[in-house]
Design a protein around this motif. Structure first.
Motif, PDB file in Angstrom:
ATOM      1  N   TYR A  73       0.501  -1.247   0.292  1.00 18.34           N
ATOM      2  CA  TYR A  73       0.207  -0.184   0.510  1.00 18.34           C
ATOM      3  C   TYR A  73       1.035   1.286  -0.110  1.00 18.34           C
ATOM      4  N   ILE A  74       1.951   1.236   0.618  1.00 20.64           N
ATOM      5  CA  ILE A  74       2.992   2.417   0.612  1.00 20.64           C
ATOM      6  C   ILE A  74       3.229   2.945  -0.627  1.00 20.64           C
ATOM      7  N   VAL A  75       4.006   1.857  -1.693  1.00 19.24           N
ATOM      8  CA  VAL A  75       4.351   2.133  -2.623  1.00 19.24           C
ATOM      9  C   VAL A  75       3.067   2.311  -3.055  1.00 19.24           C
ATOM     10  N   ALA A  76       2.213   1.173  -3.582  1.00 18.34           N
ATOM     11  CA  ALA A  76       0.527   2.191  -4.052  1.00 18.34           C
ATOM     12  C   ALA A  76       0.237   3.769  -4.368  1.00 18.34           C
ATOM     13  N   ALA A  77       0.547   4.375  -3.382  1.00 14.77           N
ATOM     14  CA  ALA A  77       0.081   4.999  -2.617  1.00 14.77           C
ATOM     15  C   ALA A  77       1.124   6.111  -3.312  1.00 14.77           C
ATOM     16  N   LEU A  78       2.839   5.652  -3.205  1.00 12.38           N
ATOM     17  CA  LEU A  78       3.417   6.831  -3.896  1.00 12.38           C
ATOM     18  C   LEU A  78       3.063   6.229  -5.499  1.00 12.38           C
ATOM     19  N   LEU A  79       2.728   5.641  -5.930  1.00 15.85           N
ATOM     20  CA  LEU A  79       2.527   5.513  -7.963  1.00 15.85           C
ATOM     21  C   LEU A  79       1.366   5.804  -8.144  1.00 15.85           C
ATOM     22  N   HIS A  80       0.594   5.706  -7.225  1.00 13.91           N
ATOM     23  CA  HIS A  80      -1.481   5.587  -7.836  1.00 13.91           C
ATOM     24  C   HIS A  80      -1.071   7.012  -8.547  1.00 13.91           C
ATOM     25  N   ASP A  81      -0.731   7.867  -8.825  1.00 11.75           N
ATOM     26  CA  ASP A  81      -0.726   9.114  -9.882  1.00 11.75           C
ATOM     27  C   ASP A  81       0.454   9.065 -10.343  1.00 11.75           C
ATOM     28  N   LEU A  82       0.521   8.396 -10.966  1.00  8.56           N
ATOM     29  CA  LEU A  82       1.753   8.381 -12.046  1.00  8.56           C
ATOM     30  C   LEU A  82       1.559   8.158 -13.652  1.00  8.56           C
ATOM     31  N   GLY A  83       0.413   7.910 -13.637  1.00  6.18           N
ATOM     32  CA  GLY A  83      -0.317   8.184 -15.186  1.00  6.18           C
ATOM     33  C   GLY A  83      -0.871   9.796 -14.939  1.00  6.18           C
ATOM     34  N   ASP A  84      -0.798  10.287 -14.393  1.00  8.55           N
ATOM     35  CA  ASP A  84      -1.665  12.601 -14.669  1.00  8.55           C
ATOM     36  C   ASP A  84      -0.691  12.340 -15.919  1.00  8.55           C
ATOM     37  N   GLU A  85       0.060  12.155 -16.160  1.00 11.36           N
ATOM     38  CA  GLU A  85       0.587  12.800 -17.795  1.00 11.36           C
ATOM     39  C   GLU A  85       0.652  12.406 -18.623  1.00 11.36           C
ATOM     40  N   LEU A  86       0.852  11.187 -18.728  1.00  6.96           N
ATOM     41  CA  LEU A  86       0.290  10.191 -19.774  1.00  6.96           C
ATOM     42  C   LEU A  86      -1.013   9.709 -19.889  1.00  6.96           C
ATOM     43  N   ALA A  87      -1.754   9.625 -18.778  1.00  5.85           N
ATOM     44  CA  ALA A  87      -3.250   9.135 -19.248  1.00  5.85           C
ATOM     45  C   ALA A  87      -3.942  10.052 -18.142  1.00  5.85           C
ATOM     46  N   PRO A  88      -3.668  11.090 -18.748  1.00  7.19           N
ATOM     47  CA  PRO A  88      -5.249  12.419 -17.276  1.00  7.19           C
ATOM     48  C   PRO A  88      -6.195  11.640 -17.488  1.00  7.19           C
ATOM     49  N   ALA A  89      -7.124  10.905 -18.363  1.00 12.15           N
ATOM     50  CA  ALA A  89      -8.200  10.145 -17.871  1.00 12.15           C
ATOM     51  C   ALA A  89      -8.436   8.803 -17.580  1.00 12.15           C
ATOM     52  N   ASN A  90      -7.166   8.079 -17.285  1.00 11.26           N
ATOM     53  CA  ASN A  90      -7.794   6.723 -17.029  1.00 11.26           C
ATOM     54  C   ASN A  90      -6.077   6.752 -16.666  1.00 11.26           C
ATOM     55  N   HIS A  91      -5.574   8.145 -15.215  1.00  9.67           N
ATOM     56  CA  HIS A  91      -4.634   8.131 -14.487  1.00  9.67           C
ATOM     57  C   HIS A  91      -4.430   6.360 -13.627  1.00  9.67           C
ATOM     58  N   SER A  92      -5.847   6.489 -13.210  1.00  4.23           N
ATOM     59  CA  SER A  92      -6.080   5.557 -12.281  1.00  4.23           C
ATOM     60  C   SER A  92      -6.012   3.709 -12.790  1.00  4.23           C
ATOM     61  N   GLN A  93      -6.167   3.386 -13.836  1.00  2.00           N
ATOM     62  CA  GLN A  93      -6.078   2.663 -15.018  1.00  2.00           C
ATOM     63  C   GLN A  93      -4.179   1.988 -14.897  1.00  2.00           C
ATOM     64  N   PHE A  94      -3.563   3.136 -15.362  1.00  2.64           N
ATOM     65  CA  PHE A  94      -2.839   3.388 -15.740  1.00  2.64           C
ATOM     66  C   PHE A  94      -1.739   3.000 -14.882  1.00  2.64           C
ATOM     67  N   ALA A  95      -1.692   4.018 -13.640  1.00  3.68           N
ATOM     68  CA  ALA A  95      -1.061   2.821 -12.711  1.00  3.68           C
ATOM     69  C   ALA A  95      -1.304   1.724 -11.687  1.00  3.68           C
TER      70      ALA A  95
END
Length: 190
Positions: A73-95
């Motif tokens: 969960y700590i790593v997931a919290a760290l990466l959860h918005d990683l898709g904001d730049e490349l997949a803003p409409a589906n950033h959750s699924q990207f991460a």
């Protein structure tokens, strides 16, 4: 051998594919460093908040750790918005797709759904439905996703919160991403 000779995959030899496999293994082992670079790029992304997306990600991970969350969960919290730049409409699924081979199914589902669950905090300001997440209220990980969003994600925009630096989380990132991909003992799929 420096490169393979084939121009179509079907023409490759065993020797060429063994060569490529060795390069792929090295490349996979360097994933944590590439993720670190992707996280650092969030430092100059989406504007308008009091903190950067990188600081938000670090703060979410810091909050998860402070709550006693496990390493997944700590790593997931760290990466959860990683898709904001490349997949803003589906950033959750990207991460979630980045995490999926390395963490248990519950954590992947929570990250995949957090975008929808977060809408309960702001969708009404846009005239959208804030209650879409309730369609999943009978899902076994519904409460976990609500907790993730309430305690770690939506609360992680505070410029005065004592947030740990990326270097602090790198050993955890390396540990999770050094696991064997899709190991059934880790995934614990339902």
């Amino acid at each position: 051998m420096q490169t393979v000779a084939f121009t179509q995959m079907k023409d490759g030899t065993t020797e060429e594919y063994q060569f490529l496999r060795s390069l792929e293994h090295r490349y996979i082992r360097s994933l944590p460093e590439r993720l670190e670079g992707a996280l650092q790029s969030l430092g100059s992304g989406l504007q308008g908040y009091q903190i950067s997306r990188l600081e938000h990600s670090l703060q979410a991970a810091t909050r998860a750790e402070a709550d006693g969350a496990d390493i997944d969960y700590i790593v997931a919290a760290l990466l959860h918005d990683l898709g904001d730049e490349l997949a803003p409409a589906n950033h959750s699924q990207f991460a979630a797709s980045i995490l999926r081979p390395y963490v248990r199914a519950e954590v992947t589902w929570v990250v995949e759904m957090h975008g929808l669950f977060q809408m309960r905090y702001y969708a009404h300001h846009y005239g959208d439905n804030p209650d879409g997440y309730l369609a999943y209220q009978d899902h076994p990980w519904f409460v976990a996703c609500c907790h993730f969003c309430e305690r770690w994600d939506q609360a992680a925009f505070d410029p005065s919160y004592p947030t740990k630096p990326l270097a602090y989380f790198m050993p955890m990132l390396r540990e999770v991403f050094s696991r064997t991909a899709f190991d059934p003992a880790i995934l614990q799929a339902p």
